[in-house]
Every structure is written in structure tokens, then in C-alpha cells.
Design a protein around this motif. Structure first.
Motif, short mmCIF file in Angstrom:
data_model
loop_
_atom_site.label_atom_id
_atom_site.label_comp_id
_atom_site.label_asym_id
_atom_site.label_seq_id
_atom_site.Cartn_x
_atom_site.Cartn_y
_atom_site.Cartn_z
N TYR A 172 0.81 -1.19 -0.15
CA TYR A 172 0.02 -0.26 -0.05
C TYR A 172 0.92 1.26 0.05
O TYR A 172 0.54 2.35 -0.63
N GLU A 173 2.05 1.25 0.76
CA GLU A 173 2.91 2.40 0.72
C GLU A 173 3.48 2.78 -0.79
O GLU A 173 3.57 3.84 -1.10
N LYS A 174 3.74 1.55 -1.32
CA LYS A 174 4.28 1.94 -2.78
C LYS A 174 3.26 2.28 -3.82
O LYS A 174 3.46 3.23 -4.61
N PHE A 175 2.00 1.90 -3.45
CA PHE A 175 0.92 2.23 -4.46
C PHE A 175 0.65 3.70 -4.13
O PHE A 175 0.56 4.53 -5.18
N ASN A 176 0.62 4.03 -2.82
CA ASN A 176 0.37 5.56 -2.69
C ASN A 176 1.49 6.51 -3.05
O ASN A 176 1.46 7.52 -3.95
N ALA A 177 2.61 6.03 -2.83
CA ALA A 177 4.07 6.79 -3.50
C ALA A 177 3.95 6.71 -5.12
O ALA A 177 4.08 7.78 -5.63
N ASP A 178 3.34 5.70 -5.67
CA ASP A 178 3.38 5.66 -7.07
C ASP A 178 2.39 6.67 -7.51
O ASP A 178 2.39 7.08 -8.82
N ARG A 179 1.35 6.67 -6.91
CA ARG A 179 0.08 7.62 -7.21
C ARG A 179 0.70 9.16 -7.21
O ARG A 179 0.43 9.88 -7.94
N GLU A 180 1.40 9.22 -6.05
CA GLU A 180 1.81 10.58 -5.70
C GLU A 180 2.90 11.25 -6.93
O GLU A 180 2.79 12.28 -7.27
N GLU A 181 3.78 10.22 -6.91
CA GLU A 181 4.83 10.71 -7.96
C GLU A 181 4.56 10.34 -9.52
O GLU A 181 5.23 11.16 -9.96
N ASN A 182 3.89 9.72 -9.87
CA ASN A 182 3.86 9.02 -11.15
C ASN A 182 2.37 9.45 -11.79
O ASN A 182 1.94 8.98 -12.77
N GLY A 183 1.25 9.50 -10.77
CA GLY A 183 0.18 9.76 -11.19
C GLY A 183 -0.57 8.37 -11.38
O GLY A 183 -1.57 8.64 -12.39
N SER A 184 -0.22 7.47 -10.92
CA SER A 184 -0.59 6.15 -11.27
C SER A 184 -2.10 6.09 -10.95
O SER A 184 -2.46 6.40 -9.65
N VAL A 185 -2.94 5.28 -11.74
CA VAL A 185 -4.46 5.33 -11.47
C VAL A 185 -4.91 3.90 -11.93
O VAL A 185 -4.08 3.16 -12.62
N PHE A 186 -6.26 3.60 -11.64
CA PHE A 186 -6.91 2.41 -12.25
C PHE A 186 -7.53 3.08 -13.40
O PHE A 186 -8.61 3.67 -13.14
N ALA A 187 -6.88 2.76 -14.59
CA ALA A 187 -7.38 3.49 -15.76
C ALA A 187 -8.52 3.01 -16.43
O ALA A 187 -8.89 1.66 -16.12
N ASP A 188 -9.11 3.78 -17.19
CA ASP A 188 -10.35 3.48 -18.01
C ASP A 188 -11.44 2.83 -17.23
O ASP A 188 -12.01 1.66 -17.54
N LEU A 189 -12.06 3.31 -16.42
CA LEU A 189 -13.11 2.89 -15.39
C LEU A 189 -14.23 2.61 -16.36
O LEU A 189 -14.70 3.80 -16.94
N LYS A 190 -14.97 1.58 -16.11
CA LYS A 190 -16.16 1.24 -16.65
C LYS A 190 -17.11 0.59 -15.65
O LYS A 190 -16.86 -0.12 -15.13
N ILE A 191 -18.40 1.17 -15.90
CA ILE A 191 -19.31 0.18 -15.03
C ILE A 191 -20.73 0.11 -15.98
O ILE A 191 -21.36 1.06 -16.15
N MET A 199 -8.29 -0.83 -15.70
CA MET A 199 -6.87 -1.55 -16.01
C MET A 199 -6.08 -1.14 -14.85
O MET A 199 -5.99 0.05 -14.41
N THR A 200 -5.39 -2.22 -14.71
CA THR A 200 -4.18 -2.06 -13.58
C THR A 200 -3.00 -2.38 -14.28
O THR A 200 -2.78 -3.01 -15.48
N SER A 201 -1.86 -1.82 -13.67
CA SER A 201 -0.40 -1.98 -14.27
C SER A 201 0.04 -3.30 -14.17
O SER A 201 1.08 -3.85 -14.83
N ASP A 202 -0.46 -3.98 -13.17
CA ASP A 202 0.40 -5.35 -12.92
C ASP A 202 -0.48 -6.59 -13.39
O ASP A 202 -0.17 -7.56 -14.00
N VAL A 203 -1.65 -6.54 -13.11
CA VAL A 203 -2.87 -7.65 -13.51
C VAL A 203 -3.52 -7.62 -14.86
O VAL A 203 -3.91 -8.49 -15.36
N GLY A 204 -3.67 -6.32 -15.24
CA GLY A 204 -4.32 -5.92 -16.25
C GLY A 204 -5.69 -5.50 -16.13
O GLY A 204 -5.87 -4.92 -15.00
N CYS A 205 -6.67 -6.11 -16.86
CA CYS A 205 -8.17 -5.73 -16.61
C CYS A 205 -8.73 -6.54 -15.53
O CYS A 205 -8.42 -7.83 -15.38
N MET A 206 -9.14 -5.74 -14.65
CA MET A 206 -10.07 -6.18 -13.33
C MET A 206 -11.36 -6.02 -13.41
O MET A 206 -12.00 -5.10 -13.90
#
Length: 212
Positions: A172-191, A199-206
Motif C-alpha cells: 500500500y505504501e508503494k501504491f500511494n507513492a506511485d500515485r503521488e509521484e507518477n500519477g498512477s491510477v486504475f485506468a479506463d473505469l467502466k461500470i 485497467m491495472t499496471s500489474d494484473v491488467g483488466c480487473m
């Protein structure tokens, strides 16, 4: 000047449309979503993870989002020196979330992380040598005669909890740091139709199914 003005109006229109779409996604996201993954640990041992997000949309926050709770349940096993340990671990953590330009942005509240080990069982591995099996059963009988278990489940729970807690906290610490430093997100949200995906950077589409 006229061309610049038209471009400026176009940007404003695009921003307004995006904001409207984000607000709609945030409303749709409110509720509880669940998925189950079959994964492997660092030693290659398989385990099952159930992940649940419970989103609350705070319309007074000034953002298209609010707060959330993440629940994890891991049903796993490990093998060491001929002993197979099966256990179930649950964890919860809270945080804040926002839909921004169609992406899901979440930040974890690290101090809220809580981990519990609910079940621990152990047995002799099926492929141990006859000599090791004999030693195990002999030691088990001696322990039973003296009124204690061969492996202290209480201490084992503490060890597992500490290991899982530290591993999750680091993640979780790495996730927060990546979010703050690189703007990482869960991309292309669809409902759509009770299914939330991104889309995630490690698992792909969830994909998550609405459960509440």
C-alpha cells in the motif's frame, strides 16, 4: 485571437463533458463490489484472494468520489520442512477515491490497516520421506502425551499476521507513492450491467461484480 478563443472554448467544453462523465461514474460506483482471484505467492504456492471495495460517494466533498473500505480474504497454504500450513487471513483498510478523467484514483489510509488470521491448520506433507513421517508422528504423540500441540497455533497465527501485515503495508505504501509521484491510477473505469472494470499496471483488466 479568434482561433485562440475557439480553442479555449473547446477545451472548456471538453472539461465540462469529462466532469459530467466523472460525476456519473462516481454515482454508479457507490456501493459494494467483489472479485475473486486465483494467485500464487513468491514460492509458487497457489492461493485464492477475494477482494471487496465498498465505495461511498460524498457529493459535498467537491470531488467526484469520497471514501472507501477495501476488504481482502486470502485462503492460502505454505509448506516448510515437510509441514503444510493452511490458513485464512482477512484484512481491511480505508482510504479516499475519486473519478478523474474517466480513471479511478484511490489513496490508502495506511494507519487504518488491520489484519486478522482466522483459521490455521497444519498437516504432514504427502510427499515426505518415511523417516521424516516417523519423526513427525513420534513427536506428535510425545507432545499430545504432555498436553500440548506439536506446533503452537497461537504463535503461528502471530507470525502469519506479522508477515501479512508487513507485506500489505509495504504494498500500500508503494501504491500511494506511485500515485503521488507518477500519477498512477486504475485506468479506463467502466461500470455497466452490474460489472465494474478498470485497467491495472500489474494484473491488467480487473472486473468486479456489484454485491450491494
Amino acid at each position: 485571437m479568434k482561433k485562440t478563443g475557439l480553442l479555449f472554448v473547446g477545451v472548456l467544453s471538453l472539461t465540462a463533458l469529462t466532469s459530467c462523465g466523472d460525476a456519473e461514474l462516481a454515482e454508479k460506483a457507490e456501493g459494494t463490489w467483489q472479485t475473486t482471484l486465483n494467485m500464487k505467492n513468491e514460492e509458487g504456492m497457489p492461493y485464492e484472494q477475494t477482494q471487496i471495495y465498498s465505495f461511498t460517494n460524498d457529493k459535498n466533498s467537491g470531488k467526484d468520489g469520497g471514501t472507501f473500505v477495501e476488504y481482502l480474504t486470502n485462503v492460502a497454504k505454505e509448506e516448510e520442512e515437510g509441514i503444510v500450513v493452511n490458513y485464512t487471513v482477512t484484512s481491511t483498510i480505508t482510504g479516499s477515491w475519486e473519478v478523474l478523467f474517466g480513471d479511478l484514483c484511490i489513496t490508502y489510509n495506511l494507519s487504518s490497516l488491520d489484519v486478522n488470521v482466522n483459521e490455521v491448520n497444519y498437516k504432514l506433507s504427502d510427499d515426505v520421506s518415511p523417516g521424516m513421517a516417523l519423526d513427525y508422528w513420534s513427536a506428535s504423540i510425545d507432545a499430545a502425551m504432555e498436553g500440548y500441540e506439536l506446533i503452537d497455533r497461537s504463535e503461528l497465527k502471530k507470525e502469519i499476521r506479522k508477515e501479512v501485515y508487513n507485506s500489505l503495508l509495504d504494498e500500500y505504501e508503494k501504491f500511494n507513492a506511485d500515485r503521488e509521484e507518477n500519477g498512477s491510477v486504475f485506468a479506463d473505469l467502466k461500470i455497466e450491467n452490474g460489472i465494474m472494470s478498470f485497467m491495472t499496471s500489474d494484473v491488467g483488466c480487473m472486473e468486479f461484480k456489484r454485491v450491494e
